[in-house]
Design an enzyme around this catalytic site. Sequence first.
Site, mmCIF file in Angstrom:
data_model
loop_
_atom_site.group_PDB
_atom_site.id
_atom_site.type_symbol
_atom_site.label_atom_id
_atom_site.label_comp_id
_atom_site.label_asym_id
_atom_site.label_seq_id
_atom_site.Cartn_x
_atom_site.Cartn_y
_atom_site.Cartn_z
ATOM 1 N N GLU A 46 -11.856 3.015 5.830
ATOM 2 C CA GLU A 46 -10.782 3.407 6.727
ATOM 3 C C GLU A 46 -10.803 4.923 6.896
ATOM 4 O O GLU A 46 -9.915 5.639 6.427
ATOM 5 C CB GLU A 46 -9.427 2.926 6.194
ATOM 6 C CG GLU A 46 -8.320 3.012 7.240
ATOM 7 C CD GLU A 46 -6.978 2.538 6.720
ATOM 8 O OE1 GLU A 46 -6.398 1.628 7.339
ATOM 9 O OE2 GLU A 46 -6.516 3.068 5.689
ATOM 10 N N GLU A 68 0.840 -1.194 0.000
ATOM 11 C CA GLU A 68 0.000 0.000 0.000
ATOM 12 C C GLU A 68 0.873 1.241 0.000
ATOM 13 O O GLU A 68 1.743 1.402 0.859
ATOM 14 C CB GLU A 68 -0.909 0.021 1.233
ATOM 15 C CG GLU A 68 -1.771 1.274 1.326
ATOM 16 C CD GLU A 68 -2.514 1.399 2.647
ATOM 17 O OE1 GLU A 68 -3.527 2.109 2.688
ATOM 18 O OE2 GLU A 68 -2.056 0.790 3.641
#
Length: 270
Positions: free
Chosen positions: A251, A152
């Site tokens: 998130e 990520e």
Amino acid sequence: MPRLAANLSFLYQELPFEARFAAAAEDGFAAVEYLAPYACEPGWLVEQLRTHGLTQVLFNAPAGGCSRAQVHAAWDEGWRGTACLPGQQAAFRYGIDLALDYAQALNCRRVHVMSGTPSAAEAGDRLHWLRQLEWAAERAAAQPQPVTLLLEAINHTDMPGYWLHTQQQAYAALQEIGHPLLALQLDFYHCQMTEGNALAQLKRYLPTGRVAHTQIAGAPGRHEPDEGALPWKALLQTLDQAGYDGWVGLEYRPRGSTRAGLAWARHLLG
């Protein structure tokens, strides 16, 4: 229709962690993710998932440490992964093995491997990073149930100095290593903050077949996606039209209560 997963490290902050599984299920979520499971015993987490009919879809490999106690303290001590740090090879490998043990217990098929935030005293090393990821992928492939390890890109506003901060860096590593159990975790918030056009990046990388998980939050601010510049409707439509079968992790930090802030997603939660 894209499937939404509740990130229990960000959502339901008004509740203790142990109560967030039930809250997510009550709000219509079928899956959860969170930053790290290592403060909890696997058996307890399995029971929470089973009791509330939830699937564990993602968590992070340890941020650092060579023991359970060190792993538990690593995030608060400022560690953000060790993959690119040559002097932390033992911690990286301990963490991968621990993460894979948890993944097997929780029947979780995705683990995010953090790359690290090099200090002036210990600069990051790309070749070492690639070799560590290759080693980790082989360990993941050897599990009873294979686990996909994710890269990520994280923006430098939220995480100054983080080694991996663009989609291009991440995809180049995936191409160079070429292991089927390494994939991209495309966080639209981080992408928008760094590269400015998350939709263009999604359209670029989704057709490669290497996007295995996505996450969303409004940018800037990291609140609900319906606040800010992130084209969240177009992003979800693009995933849907492409037949994306992964999850979209929520998130973000709710503006108020988590439940009230889910109005934007009610039609996706059923």
